[in-house]
Design a protein around this motif. Structure first.
Motif, short mmCIF file in Angstrom:
data_model
loop_
_atom_site.label_atom_id
_atom_site.label_comp_id
_atom_site.label_asym_id
_atom_site.label_seq_id
_atom_site.Cartn_x
_atom_site.Cartn_y
_atom_site.Cartn_z
N UNK A 60 0.78 -1.14 0.18
CA UNK A 60 0.00 0.02 -0.01
C UNK A 60 1.02 1.30 0.05
N UNK A 61 0.20 2.23 -0.50
CA UNK A 61 1.24 3.60 -0.28
C UNK A 61 1.44 3.80 1.09
N UNK A 62 2.39 4.63 1.42
CA UNK A 62 2.74 4.95 2.66
C UNK A 62 1.67 5.96 3.30
N UNK A 63 1.58 5.75 4.45
CA UNK A 63 0.21 6.55 5.20
C UNK A 63 0.79 7.77 5.59
N UNK A 64 2.05 8.00 5.61
CA UNK A 64 2.75 9.33 6.32
C UNK A 64 3.45 9.97 5.11
N UNK A 65 3.35 11.19 5.02
CA UNK A 65 3.91 12.05 4.10
C UNK A 65 4.82 12.99 4.92
N UNK A 66 6.34 13.00 4.79
CA UNK A 66 7.10 14.08 5.28
C UNK A 66 7.81 14.87 4.23
N UNK A 67 7.46 15.97 3.80
CA UNK A 67 7.98 16.67 2.52
C UNK A 67 9.35 16.52 2.27
N UNK A 68 9.67 15.90 1.22
CA UNK A 68 11.15 15.86 0.82
C UNK A 68 11.88 14.38 1.39
N UNK A 69 11.06 13.80 2.24
CA UNK A 69 11.61 12.72 2.84
C UNK A 69 10.60 11.44 2.58
N UNK A 70 10.39 10.84 1.51
CA UNK A 70 9.41 9.91 1.04
C UNK A 70 10.03 8.70 1.89
N UNK A 71 8.92 7.83 2.43
CA UNK A 71 9.27 6.50 2.99
C UNK A 71 9.16 5.49 1.91
#
Length: 449
Positions: free
Chosen positions: A422-433
């Motif tokens: 599944x797509x990652x549930x968390x988004x940190x701008x500039x730091x993709x999981x």
């Protein structure tokens, strides 16, 4: 919305910055399970953002997709043309006793053997049910625990509040943090894109909470080496939980195994462990021992029932803690049914895992600032208290059903066959999981960095 983020931020000493949440709906439960998923993931993301701000001066935005977070709290893997083995042993589960309900946890062969030493050998659930029915729940729980097995009588929240272990857990912090004098001079080798690049994580945890934590760190660039005992296996969760990790086996009961382990530890930045409090002491490894072997080490540990009180060394799992702490009983009343109703997912495990990850990243930020190592202790029972204290919630609309569009485009070449995540549930701008290694079998790598 139930606010679970604020107490988590306070426990981790995170700035009380707001978190962007997307998507509506919730997992069906009398408790705020989707809020717990979003808050624990969000806190881990905020710990990463804080690390990046400390090192670069730029604070990334953090957002959580509540719907994807809820799905990840069940599973993230979608196999293509193969199936993950069943999670539960055939006789694991809830049984009516002579005076109430009890849950037997028999997934590990030695835990099933312990239950069968008390109850007699059985081939299937019907035979087990007949044997359990003759017992008083509290006496059976104690008998199985005394044999080295895992069981939990269903208690009410009120009974747990009055129980010596419930009282002990209530007095503990959600995250018990400590800083050590032992220092190290390790510079930050990461970048905004891979904030944990160069960080070595030694993972001694099993089943869910600890592996969730190390999987998260691997997604940010950490080098994760998971160590298992020679015969340990958990086939139902390995494909889900070994994403991004190398997995090796060591026998810490042999001189050679200890020698290799201590050499690995000397070069580790972060240690995750979920052994019972007394198990590592019996092997000669205490917190002060860790720091002597690896000055500046970040040591994050969890157990099931808390770090004080009569049950501090009791074996336990998420489903058992839900029975002990009143969650399954409250679910039963909510559903107007006559049998235990647990949470819809193993939320205590997953949430505690993300809190462990957040605590490790917080300690890393602190170490980069002060050069001091640190430790954090968490427990499933204390996370249960966080959820239950938030109170019961009105029913929310269901989450939108999963679609193929929720999966990443990449095909993961796991050890069992191809799969999507599944797509990652968390988004940190500039730091993709993103994970550099597909899920693999336990013991498929060498025990070396």
């Amino acid at each position: 919305m139930t606010d679970l983020l604020t107490p988590i931020q306070a426990a981790l000493d995170l700035p009380h910055t707001p978190l962007t949440l997307t998507e509506a709906g919730a997992l069906p439960s009398t408790f705020a399970v989707t809020e717990l998923a979003a808050a624990s993931l969000g806190a881990a993301g905020q710990a990463v953002a804080q690390l990046i701000q400390q090192q670069t001066g730029r604070l990334p935005n953090v957002s959580v997709d509540r719907r994807l977070a809820s799905f990840w709290f069940a599973s993230s893997l979608r196999p293509l043309g193969w199936q993950v083995p069943p999670l539960w042993d055939p006789v694991a589960g809830d049984y009516p006793s002579a005076d109430g309900w009890i849950r037997l946890h028999t997934n590990a062969p030695h835990h099933r053997a312990a239950a069968e030493r008390v109850l007699g050998q059985v081939a299937e659930r019907k035979a087990m049910a007949a044997k359990v029915a003759a017992w008083n729940a509290a006496e059976l729980e104690q008998a199985i625990v005394d044999e080295g097995g895992c069981a939990a009588q269903m208690r009410t929240w009120q009974a747990w509040q009055a129980h010596p272990q419930g009282l002990a857990v209530n007095a503990e912090a959600l995250v018990q943090r400590q800083t050590f004098d032992a220092t190290t001079d390790q510079p930050w080798l990461g970048s905004v894109a891979r904030p944990l690049a160069g960080i070595r994580v030694l993972d001694l945890t099993r089943v869910l909470a600890g592996p969730v934590a190390s999987r998260f760190l691997a997604g940010l660039g950490a080098d994760v080496l998971r160590i298992d005992a020679p015969t340990w296996n958990e086939p139902g969760v390995v494909p889900e939980m070994t994403l991004g990790k190398r997995c090796a086996r060591l026998d810490l009961k042999t001189a050679q195994g200890r020698q290799v382990f201590e050499a690995l530890l000397k070069d580790a930045d972060i240690l995750f462990h979920g052994y019972r409090a007394d198990a590592l002491e019996h092997l000669g490894y205490t917190a002060s021992e860790w720091q002597a072997l690896a000055p500046g080490l970040i040591d994050v540990s969890l157990n099931a029932y808390g770090w004080s009180g009569p049950w501090r060394n009791r074996r336990g799992f998420d489903s058992l803690v839900q029975m002990s702490s009143g969650i399954a009983d409250a679910g039963m009343a909510w559903k107007h049914t006559d049998k235990p109703v647990p949470l819809p997912v193993q939320a205590l495990d997953h949430a505690t895992g993300y809190l462990m990850a957040a605590a490790a990243i917080q300690a890393l930020s602190e170490r980069l600032k002060t050069r001091r190592g640190g430790s954090a202790r968490l427990s499933l029972a204390r996370t249960a208290r966080l959820l239950m204290e938030a109170g019961q919630v009105p029913e929310q609309p269901a989450l939108r059903a999963e679609t193929a569009g929720d999966q990443g485009l990449l095909v993961e070449q796991t050890a069992w066959g191809q799969a999507h995540r599944l797509l990652a549930p968390l988004s940190i701008s500039g730091s993709p999981l993103q994970w550099d290694l597909p899920a693999g079998e336990l013991g498929s790598h060498r025990a070396q960095w």
